[in-house]
Write an enzyme that holds these catalytic residues in place. Structure first.
Site, mmCIF file in Angstrom:
data_model
loop_
_atom_site.group_PDB
_atom_site.id
_atom_site.type_symbol
_atom_site.label_atom_id
_atom_site.label_comp_id
_atom_site.label_asym_id
_atom_site.label_seq_id
_atom_site.Cartn_x
_atom_site.Cartn_y
_atom_site.Cartn_z
ATOM 1 N NE ARG A 163 -28.915 -12.750 -3.995
ATOM 2 C CZ ARG A 163 -28.327 -13.724 -4.678
ATOM 3 N NH1 ARG A 163 -28.883 -14.919 -4.753
ATOM 4 N NH2 ARG A 163 -27.176 -13.510 -5.276
ATOM 5 N NE ARG A 244 -40.737 -23.914 -7.047
ATOM 6 C CZ ARG A 244 -40.598 -22.598 -7.161
ATOM 7 N NH1 ARG A 244 -41.142 -21.789 -6.262
ATOM 8 N NH2 ARG A 244 -39.929 -22.076 -8.171
ATOM 9 C CD GLU A 273 -48.086 -23.821 -6.934
ATOM 10 O OE1 GLU A 273 -47.869 -23.147 -7.953
ATOM 11 O OE2 GLU A 273 -47.475 -23.654 -5.854
ATOM 12 C CG HIS A 291 -46.380 -19.839 -7.023
ATOM 13 N ND1 HIS A 291 -45.951 -21.113 -7.305
ATOM 14 C CD2 HIS A 291 -45.266 -19.119 -6.783
ATOM 15 C CE1 HIS A 291 -44.616 -21.155 -7.254
ATOM 16 N NE2 HIS A 291 -44.182 -19.952 -6.937
HETATM 17 C C1 GLV Z 1 -41.238 -18.419 -7.841
HETATM 18 O O1 GLV Z 1 -41.753 -19.270 -7.195
HETATM 19 C C2 GLV Z 1 -39.874 -18.443 -8.210
HETATM 20 O O2 GLV Z 1 -39.189 -19.439 -7.945
HETATM 21 O O3 GLV Z 1 -39.414 -17.453 -8.801
HETATM 22 C C1 GLV Z 2 -33.456 -15.424 -3.414
HETATM 23 O O1 GLV Z 2 -33.088 -14.738 -4.319
HETATM 24 C C2 GLV Z 2 -32.715 -16.398 -2.612
HETATM 25 O O2 GLV Z 2 -31.679 -16.860 -3.100
HETATM 26 O O3 GLV Z 2 -33.141 -16.692 -1.461
#
Ligand code: GLV
Ligand code: GLV
Length: 330
Positions: A163, A244, A273, A291
């Site tokens: 997404r 990440r 982090e 982040h």
């Molecule tokens: C943030 O890093 C998330 O995974 O929502």
């Molecule tokens: C975010 O919601 C993803 O699935 O990339």
């Protein structure tokens, strides 16, 4: 009913204080214990989860087999307040029949906006310019002061077409960029609709002016970008990581930035982090954020809503909308 209703209430442990409004809603139905401070330590986590039916966790807590064991057979749901779920041992949860959910779909735009923001900040030298003005160094207009790079016609290379990757593609498209992507699976419909071109990862690294990472952290994607990959990139290219930290070999990235194998990096995530290397923090060709790619009011509210809904669904026998280990429902 002669039973005290309270005795029947299901128990939820929340590892981190999050939006009160939603906690209030949960408290009406369940016995909710919230960790009173941030950064819950392992010992407290193992103690607090004993006998709970649900855990609401954030990405900073490792919810592994030991935690599930400590909770015991009452545990039915782990709802992670994040889209990423590398902090949860999915296999262990599945074996125990525990639902694991994330907050997929509601922080897509926020994260993609951060990718574009980091890209523009670096190419247009926004942070550098801000520091320059604040330091009192700006004394008047000069034609070649802090010349940056325009994004129109540059190539945005998206690694991971989920997404977030898709929304990034659409925004990059709107900025006049050419968009290429690498993903485990091709999406020809999307390619056609947005004029996006698929390449192998190596080829993408060679072609892109911006390489943006939007993959989850898994065994497969750990250090996906290391020395070999960074050396494939153009010396004028940027690396943007909002996924990440461990998707990138940070030591190799520091070398790449120091030795100018690439032009710069926009990083919202780091390998550790709690302790970001001074070497990385000292590099001028980077923009670093803590982040916060999903940290918009809109996303955080929607994440809280989803976590609450998922917990309610899981504990009341409905399939949660963001269930990750769907096997537990079959
Ligand atoms: C943030 O890093 C998330 O995974 O929502
Ligand atoms: C975010 O919601 C993803 O699935 O990339």
């Amino acid at each position: 009913m002669w039973l005290n209703e309270d005795m029947e209430k299901k128990k939820i442990f929340v590892t981190h204080v999050f939006l009160d409004k939603y906690l209030k809603e949960l408290k009406e139905k369940y016995e909710v214990v919230v960790c009173p401070h941030k950064d819950i330590n392992r010992k407290d986590l193992l103690k607090e989860v004993k006998g709970v039916n649900g855990i609401i966790s954030t990405l900073t807590e490792k919810i592994d087999n030991e935690v599930m064991e400590a909770a015991g057979s009452t545990l039915k749901a782990i709802c992670n307040y994040a889209v990423g779920f590398d902090n949860v041992d999915i296999d262990a949860a599945t074996k125990r029949g525990i639902c694991v959910t994330n907050t997929s779909g509601v922080l897509t735009e926020s994260v993609a906006e951060e990718i574009i923001a980091l890209t523009l900040s670096l190419f247009r030298r926004i942070v550098e310019g801000d520091r320059f003005v604040r330091a009192g160094k700006y004394k008047g207009w000069e034609p070649d002061l802090l010349l940056g790079t325009g994004v129109k016609d540059k190539v945005m290379g998206i690694v991971g077409l989920g997404r977030i990757g898709r929304w990034t593609a659409r925004m990059a498209n709107a900025l006049g960029m050419k968009v290429i992507y690498f993903n485990r699976h091709r999406d020809e419909e999307f390619e056609e609709e947005y004029g996006v071109v698929y390449h192998t990862l190596d080829r993408l690294l060679e072609l892109a002016d911006v390489v943006s990472l939007s993959v989850p952290l898994t065994d497969e994607t750990k250090h996906l970008i290391g020395e070999r990959e960074l050396r494939l990139m153009k010396p004028t290219a940027l690396l943007i990581n909002t996924a990440r930290g461990a998707v990138v070999d940070e030591k190799a990235l520091i070398a790449a930035l120091k030795e100018k194998w690439i032009a710069g990096a926009g990083l919202d995530v780091f390998e550790d982090e709690s302790s970001i290397p001074l070497e990385l923090r000292s590099l001028p060709n980077t923009v670093l954020t803590p982040h916060t790619a999903s940290a918009t009011v809109e996303a955080r509210l929607a994440m809280a809503r989803i976590v609450t809904d998922n917990m309610n669904d899981a504990l009341e026998g409905r399939k949660p909308s963001c269930l990750i280990n769907t096997e537990v429902w079959e």
